[in-house]
Design a protein around this motif. Sequence first.
Motif, short mmCIF file in Angstrom:
data_model
loop_
_atom_site.label_atom_id
_atom_site.label_comp_id
_atom_site.label_asym_id
_atom_site.label_seq_id
_atom_site.Cartn_x
_atom_site.Cartn_y
_atom_site.Cartn_z
N ILE A 68 0.83 -1.20 0.00
CA ILE A 68 0.00 0.00 0.00
C ILE A 68 0.86 1.25 0.00
O ILE A 68 1.87 1.31 0.71
CB ILE A 68 -0.91 0.04 1.26
N CYS A 69 0.48 2.22 -0.81
CA CYS A 69 1.16 3.51 -0.81
C CYS A 69 0.11 4.62 -0.70
O CYS A 69 -0.89 4.60 -1.42
CB CYS A 69 1.95 3.67 -2.12
N LEU A 70 0.31 5.57 0.20
CA LEU A 70 -0.59 6.71 0.27
C LEU A 70 -0.17 7.72 -0.78
O LEU A 70 1.03 7.95 -0.99
CB LEU A 70 -0.56 7.37 1.65
N LEU A 71 -1.15 8.32 -1.40
CA LEU A 71 -0.87 9.33 -2.44
C LEU A 71 -1.81 10.51 -2.21
O LEU A 71 -3.02 10.38 -2.35
CB LEU A 71 -1.09 8.73 -3.82
N SER A 72 -1.24 11.65 -1.83
CA SER A 72 -2.10 12.77 -1.45
C SER A 72 -1.56 14.11 -1.91
O SER A 72 -0.35 14.30 -2.02
CB SER A 72 -2.25 12.79 0.07
N ASN A 73 -2.48 15.00 -2.15
CA ASN A 73 -2.10 16.37 -2.45
C ASN A 73 -1.78 17.14 -1.16
O ASN A 73 -1.35 18.29 -1.22
CB ASN A 73 -3.22 17.09 -3.20
N ALA A 74 -1.98 16.50 -0.04
CA ALA A 74 -1.75 17.16 1.25
C ALA A 74 -0.25 17.37 1.50
O ALA A 74 0.60 16.87 0.76
CB ALA A 74 -2.36 16.32 2.37
N THR A 75 0.05 18.10 2.56
CA THR A 75 1.44 18.43 2.88
C THR A 75 2.22 17.18 3.28
O THR A 75 1.64 16.16 3.64
CB THR A 75 1.50 19.39 4.07
N LYS A 76 3.54 17.32 3.26
CA LYS A 76 4.40 16.21 3.62
C LYS A 76 4.16 15.80 5.08
O LYS A 76 4.02 14.61 5.38
CB LYS A 76 5.87 16.60 3.41
N ASN A 77 4.11 16.80 5.96
CA ASN A 77 3.94 16.50 7.39
C ASN A 77 2.71 15.66 7.66
O ASN A 77 2.77 14.67 8.38
CB ASN A 77 3.78 17.80 8.19
N LEU A 103 3.46 7.62 -10.91
CA LEU A 103 4.66 6.87 -11.29
C LEU A 103 5.58 6.73 -10.08
O LEU A 103 6.20 5.70 -9.85
CB LEU A 103 5.37 7.55 -12.46
N LYS A 104 5.64 7.79 -9.30
CA LYS A 104 6.45 7.75 -8.08
C LYS A 104 5.91 6.70 -7.11
O LYS A 104 6.66 5.91 -6.53
CB LYS A 104 6.42 9.14 -7.43
N ALA A 105 4.60 6.70 -6.95
CA ALA A 105 3.97 5.72 -6.05
C ALA A 105 4.23 4.29 -6.56
O ALA A 105 4.51 3.39 -5.78
CB ALA A 105 2.47 5.98 -5.95
N LEU A 106 4.15 4.10 -7.87
CA LEU A 106 4.40 2.76 -8.44
C LEU A 106 5.83 2.32 -8.18
O LEU A 106 6.10 1.17 -7.89
CB LEU A 106 4.10 2.75 -9.95
N ARG A 107 6.75 3.28 -8.27
CA ARG A 107 8.15 2.95 -7.96
C ARG A 107 8.30 2.55 -6.50
O ARG A 107 9.00 1.59 -6.18
CB ARG A 107 9.07 4.16 -8.27
N LEU A 108 7.63 3.28 -5.61
CA LEU A 108 7.70 2.94 -4.19
C LEU A 108 7.12 1.56 -3.92
O LEU A 108 7.59 0.83 -3.05
CB LEU A 108 6.97 3.99 -3.35
N LEU A 109 6.09 1.21 -4.67
CA LEU A 109 5.46 -0.10 -4.50
C LEU A 109 6.25 -1.20 -5.20
O LEU A 109 6.06 -2.38 -4.93
CB LEU A 109 4.03 -0.08 -5.06
N ASN A 110 7.09 -0.76 -6.11
CA ASN A 110 7.83 -1.70 -6.96
C ASN A 110 6.88 -2.61 -7.74
O ASN A 110 7.07 -3.82 -7.82
CB ASN A 110 8.82 -2.51 -6.11
#
Length: 162
Positions: A68-77, A103-110
């Motif tokens: 699972i990867c969270l993907l949000s427009n919210a702030t980093k914190n 694409l970044k999330a897919l990389r994190l998920l591998n």
Amino acid sequence: MNLINIKQLKPQLKASSLSSINLRYMQDIGKQGIILDLDNTITLWKEDVLANEAREFIEQAVKLQFRICLLSNATKNRTAKIAGIYNLPYVSLARKPAKDAYLKALRLLNLKADEVVAVGDQIFTDILGGNRAGCYTILVPPLGPREFVGTKLMRQLEKLVE
Ligand SMILES: [Mg+2]
């Protein structure tokens, strides 16, 4: 801004809630990862507490060995804080529907896009972005009525494409 392809505004699945998503079925059709939206999908808008339903969903998914990867427009914190509850990878400040963030999330998920389900409550961010990236997209109703004023506007547009 990229042109919007109307077909990309349609989710593959409209679920009545997170808990109604059949994760075993998703596994059967080859899905191994989940990209999850934050606001109004797993928390109330701007809140840092996971909804019970979201906890159950995440725990079941982890048990079934989904990544699972969270993907949000919210702030980093804020994104990091919520991702930290289950030690999940995350992408913040995503500017959805930007494809880059997916694409970044897919990389994190591998994982590859066709191995991943993208779940969210908004057509013009979560569904459009997920479809652009090539994920299987699932629209869920927003958890609560409170949201960003811009989002309220987008809801009116969503009605036009539904
Ligand atoms: Mg949302």
